[in-house]
Every structure is written in structure tokens, then in C-alpha cells.
Design a protein around this motif. Structure first.
Motif, PDB file in Angstrom:
ATOM      1  N   LYS A  85       0.843  -1.197   0.000  1.00  0.00           N
ATOM      2  CA  LYS A  85       0.000   0.000   0.000  1.00  0.00           C
ATOM      3  C   LYS A  85       0.875   1.242   0.000  1.00  0.00           C
ATOM      4  CE  LYS A  85      -3.675   2.638   0.525  1.00  0.00           C
ATOM      5  NZ  LYS A  85      -4.624   2.869  -0.586  1.00  0.00           N
ATOM      6  N   HIS A 112       1.154   5.455  -0.260  1.00  0.00           N
ATOM      7  CA  HIS A 112       0.495   6.757  -0.151  1.00  0.00           C
ATOM      8  C   HIS A 112       1.421   7.787  -0.792  1.00  0.00           C
ATOM      9  CE1 HIS A 112      -2.646   5.359   2.648  1.00  0.00           C
ATOM     10  NE2 HIS A 112      -1.693   4.608   3.159  1.00  0.00           N
ATOM     11  N   ARG A 144       7.806   2.276   4.494  1.00  0.00           N
ATOM     12  CA  ARG A 144       6.477   2.049   5.073  1.00  0.00           C
ATOM     13  C   ARG A 144       5.358   2.493   4.143  1.00  0.00           C
ATOM     14  NH1 ARG A 144      10.185   1.794   8.493  1.00  0.00           N
ATOM     15  NH2 ARG A 144       9.997   0.899  10.600  1.00  0.00           N
ATOM     16  N   TYR A 162       5.044   5.553   2.514  1.00  0.00           N
ATOM     17  CA  TYR A 162       4.703   6.978   2.503  1.00  0.00           C
ATOM     18  C   TYR A 162       5.754   7.732   1.693  1.00  0.00           C
ATOM     19  CZ  TYR A 162       1.625   5.480   6.227  1.00  0.00           C
ATOM     20  OH  TYR A 162       0.667   4.807   6.943  1.00  0.00           O
ATOM     21  N   GLY A 170      -6.182   8.773   6.515  1.00  0.00           N
ATOM     22  CA  GLY A 170      -5.301   7.642   6.785  1.00  0.00           C
ATOM     23  C   GLY A 170      -3.853   7.936   6.448  1.00  0.00           C
ATOM     24  N   ALA A 171      -3.622   8.622   5.319  1.00  0.00           N
ATOM     25  CA  ALA A 171      -2.256   8.951   4.916  1.00  0.00           C
ATOM     26  C   ALA A 171      -1.620   9.938   5.879  1.00  0.00           C
ATOM     27  CB  ALA A 171      -2.255   9.517   3.502  1.00  0.00           C
ATOM     28  N   ASN A 172      -2.371  10.948   6.268  1.00  0.00           N
ATOM     29  CA  ASN A 172      -1.846  11.952   7.188  1.00  0.00           C
ATOM     30  C   ASN A 172      -1.480  11.333   8.540  1.00  0.00           C
ATOM     31  OD1 ASN A 172      -2.367  13.895   5.216  1.00  0.00           O
ATOM     32  ND2 ASN A 172      -4.384  14.364   6.047  1.00  0.00           N
ATOM     33  N   GLU A 173      -2.392  10.541   9.072  1.00  0.00           N
ATOM     34  CA  GLU A 173      -2.138   9.908  10.369  1.00  0.00           C
ATOM     35  C   GLU A 173      -0.987   8.913  10.269  1.00  0.00           C
ATOM     36  OE1 GLU A 173      -5.920   8.289  11.440  1.00  0.00           O
ATOM     37  OE2 GLU A 173      -6.570  10.143  12.447  1.00  0.00           O
ATOM     38  N   GLY A 174      -0.871   8.245   9.125  1.00  0.00           N
ATOM     39  CA  GLY A 174       0.205   7.289   8.942  1.00  0.00           C
ATOM     40  C   GLY A 174       1.575   7.949   8.923  1.00  0.00           C
ATOM     41  N   VAL A 175       1.680   9.098   8.250  1.00  0.00           N
ATOM     42  CA  VAL A 175       2.953   9.818   8.210  1.00  0.00           C
ATOM     43  C   VAL A 175       3.333  10.316   9.601  1.00  0.00           C
ATOM     44  CG1 VAL A 175       4.137  11.883   7.366  1.00  0.00           C
ATOM     45  CG2 VAL A 175       2.770  10.503   5.796  1.00  0.00           C
ATOM     46  N   ALA A 199       2.456   9.061  12.471  1.00  0.00           N
ATOM     47  CA  ALA A 199       2.860   7.905  13.283  1.00  0.00           C
ATOM     48  C   ALA A 199       4.255   7.426  12.898  1.00  0.00           C
ATOM     49  CB  ALA A 199       1.849   6.781  13.121  1.00  0.00           C
ATOM     50  N   ALA A 200       4.535   7.381  11.598  1.00  0.00           N
ATOM     51  CA  ALA A 200       5.842   6.917  11.138  1.00  0.00           C
ATOM     52  C   ALA A 200       6.953   7.873  11.556  1.00  0.00           C
ATOM     53  CB  ALA A 200       5.824   6.742   9.628  1.00  0.00           C
TER      54      ALA A 200
END
Length: 368
Positions: free
Chosen positions: A32, A34, A328, A330, A352-357, A359-360
Motif C-alpha cells: 500500500k 500513499h 512504510r 509513505y 489515513g495517509a496523514n495519520e500514517g505519516v 505515526a511513522a
């Protein structure tokens, strides 16, 4: 040497131009991905634009309207402009190039700013002219620095407002001050690609200044908030003399029929635009606050992206963060070529993309 062994040579200076490199798109081995490297909208295109695009599918054997009348009329209706003063192009990039080829030649100078859009320099060089780069102050355009660089050879000044990749802007009073101090024979090009995202009382894209002047042009794009980057649609608002001159070198069918139809429908769907603005305002604030909370410096932005500055510390630098994020899924934009060797630009994406970045990067910054 025989004639058969000699190949055609490009015009002097062409091979000295550094080709534009878009943001990367792929993360090898990641399921996946982003893509947050090209400032594309996470909301896609308006359903009305998609429907209009599809409606043209059964007439592809016909040439498009070379004057893009339907699109120019739609732009004029939404912004209250005379369509005769509007020209459309294959992205605003084409229009920037046409302006350079129309108003610049060998020995002329075009002024750009330190962190300005790389296409300006490319097109100035391609026209055989000389790019003159002026310093910015704290990643913001410095009007006095621009004015101090003006000479009798200056023919064009490029001003991205808001700017890319910084996300900063200068108030309309500063733009007016710049214009008032420029010689009448110098063309001021206001690149307002991100204007739709700005919500500041002291900002203006440049429409009124163009209307009141003979040497100001404003360019805009459908690639950002309208979600039509894949169709390559741009437009400019300019005085009649500029439109007439550029139209003489513009290709006769520089916009496809699907682009004209989709663009006209997209700009009329201002309710869709309002939804995109709301999404961006919410997540621009959240992402900025979250990244600052983990110790990263963010250049204040009024656009749909943020410029993230990393510590000068082994293991915590932008290049290492880029590799960590890519692993990951992004993908952000490295901006070394823009004068920021230790920063990454992040497009505001989906939730989802914003929160994922976030968190990473929280994990990245917390590593020993």
C-alpha cells in the motif's frame, strides 16, 4: 569525419539545463503506497467533471475547440472575468513556457527567487535568456531583493504566490509595491497555482492587479484543488496585448476535448471545491501541530502541503527520514534541488495517509 557519423546538435545551452524531476511515485516491496509527493488532492476530481469527461468519449475523432471557449467562459463566469482575457494551456507549465518564449531572448534576464518553482529557470534558459536568482528571507519572497536585481536587461519577473515548496506567501500590498516599482516594460508573472487554498484576508491572487495593468499576468492550474492533474489544464488571465502575442506562438489545439469539458464542469462545481478547502484546512493544522510536537520544524503554510525540516543529526536527517517513510509506503518529496537539503515536503492527503505519516515520523524521531 563523414556526414553520416555526425548527429544533430541541440542549440547552445540546452544541454546545460537540468531537467525537471517530478516527485517519486513508487516504494519497492510495499503493498500500500500513499503518494504525498506531488501536491495532488486526496479527494479526486468532482463527479461532475468526471461525467463531463466521459461525455466526450464518443467524439474523439473530432478536433477540440482550439480556443477552448467553453472552458474560458466557465472560468470567466466563476471569477467575473472577460473570457477574451483568458488563455488556457496544457497545464500552467505550458503557459509559463509560452510567456518565456514570447518575451525573452538571448541577452535578456528573467528574475526568479531562491526557492521558486524550478520550471521558471528551465523555461528562461530554454528561451536563451539568463535566469537571475535573488535571495529570500526565512523562505519568503523578498520584494526589495527582487527590485535590487532589476536591470535594463530584465524582461520578466516570476513570483509564485503562494510559493512551492515553502507554502509561504506575501500580502497583496507587497505584490502591489513590487509592481509599482517595476519598469513598465517588465512583465510580472504571478503564479497562483495554490490560490484556492489560501484563507488570509491580506492575500490576493492577482486578478485586480492584472485588470488594472498592462504588464501583469496571473497563471492558475486545475491540477491541485480541482483534482485534474492527469488532464493537464492551466489558464492565465492577462492584458489583451499579452494574450494576442502569446496566442501567436501557442499550438492550435493545445487542450484536448475531454480536458475542456472536464475543466469547465470542475470550475463550476464550487461546492466540491469548498469541501476540498475544508478538508485541507483541518488537516493542515492537525499535521503541522502533530509534527511540531515531535520536534520537527514546519515552515508555516497556506497551501495543501507542509515543508518539514529535520535535525542536523546523524540518523535524524531528511534523507534518512525519506528512506524510513518510503519503506512504510509513505512517499514525500525531497527538496534538495530547491535549496532545502535537510527537508521534505508533504502533501496533505487523506485522513489515513496523514495519520500514517505522523505515526511513522513519531517512530522515526523516537529511535535511539
Amino acid at each position: 569525419m563523414s556526414l553520416a557519423s555526425k548527429s544533430p546538435e541541440p542549440r547552445s545551452g540546452i544541454l546545460d539545463i537540468a531537467a525537471y524531476v517530478p516527485g517519486k511515485e513508487h516504494a519497492p516491496g510495499v503493498v500500500k503506497v500513499h503518494k504525498l509527493s506531488s501536491n495532488e488532492t486526496p479527494l479526486g476530481a468532482s463527479p461532475k467533471a468526471i461525467e463531463a469527461f466521459q461525455s466526450v468519449a464518443f467524439n474523439l475523432e473530432r478536433y477540440p475547440d482550439g480556443q477552448a471557449r467553453a472552458l474560458r467562459e466557465a472560468i470567466g463566469a466563476v471569477h467575473g472575468l472577460n473570457p477574451a482575457n483568458i488563455m488556457c494551456g496544457n497545464g500552467s507549465d505550458e503557459l509559463l513556457g509560452l510567456l518565456c518564449h514570447t518575451y525573452l531572448g538571448p541577452g535578456d534576464e528573467g528574475i526568479i527567487t531562491e526557492h521558486g518553482f524550478l520550471v521558471y529557470k528551465i523555461q528562461i534558459l530554454a528561451a536563451g535568456a539568463v535566469p537571475v536568482t535573488v535571495k529570500e528571507k526565512d523562505a519568503r519572497v523578498d520584494v526589495d531583493a527582487i527590485l535590487s536585481a532589476v536591470t535594463e536587461r530584465t524582461k520578466v519577473v516570476f513570483l509564485a504566490n503562494p510559493a512551492n515548496p515553502t507554502g509561504t506567501y506575501i500580502p497583496v500590498d507587497e505584490v502591489r509595491r513590487l509592481h509599482a516599482a517595476l519598469p513598465e516594460g517588465v512583465l510580472l508573472v504571478l503564479d497562483a497555482a495554490y490560490a484556492e487554498y489560501v484563507r488570509r484576508n491580506d492575500y490576493a491572487a492577482g486578478l485586480e492587479l492584472v485588470s488594472a495593468s498592462r504588464n501583469v499576468v496571473m497563471t492558475r492550474t486545475f491540477s491541485k484543488i480541482y483534482g485534474l492533474a492527469g488532464l493537464r489544464i492551466g489558464w492565465m488571465y492577462a492584458p489583451p496585448e499579452v494574450i494576442d502575442a502569446v496566442d501567436r506562438v501557442r499550438g492550435p489545439f493545445n487542450l484536448s476535448a475531454p480536458s475542456i469539458a472536464a475543466g469547465a464542469a470542475a470550475i463550476r462545481d464550487q461546492a466540491f471545491v469548498a469541501t476540498a478547502v475544508d478538508h485541507n484546512l483541518t488537516w493542515l493544522a492537525r499535521v503541522t501541530e502533530a509534527l511540531e510536537a515531535i520536534g520537527l520544524r514546519i515552515t508555516p503554510s497556506v497551501t495543501n502541503f507542509v515543508l518539514i525540516h529535520f535535525p542536523e543529526e546523524i540518523g535524524k536527517r531528511a534523507e534518512e527520514a525519506d528512506d524510513f517513510l518510503t519503506s512504510r509506503g509513505y512517499i514525500l518529496r525531497a527538496v534538495r534541488s530547491y535549496g532545502f537539503p535537510n527537508a521534505l515536503r508533504m502533501t496533505i492527503g487523506s485522513e489515513g495517509a496523514n495519520e500514517g505519516v505522523v505515526a511513522a515520523l513519531t517512530e522515526f524521531m523516537g529511535r535511539k
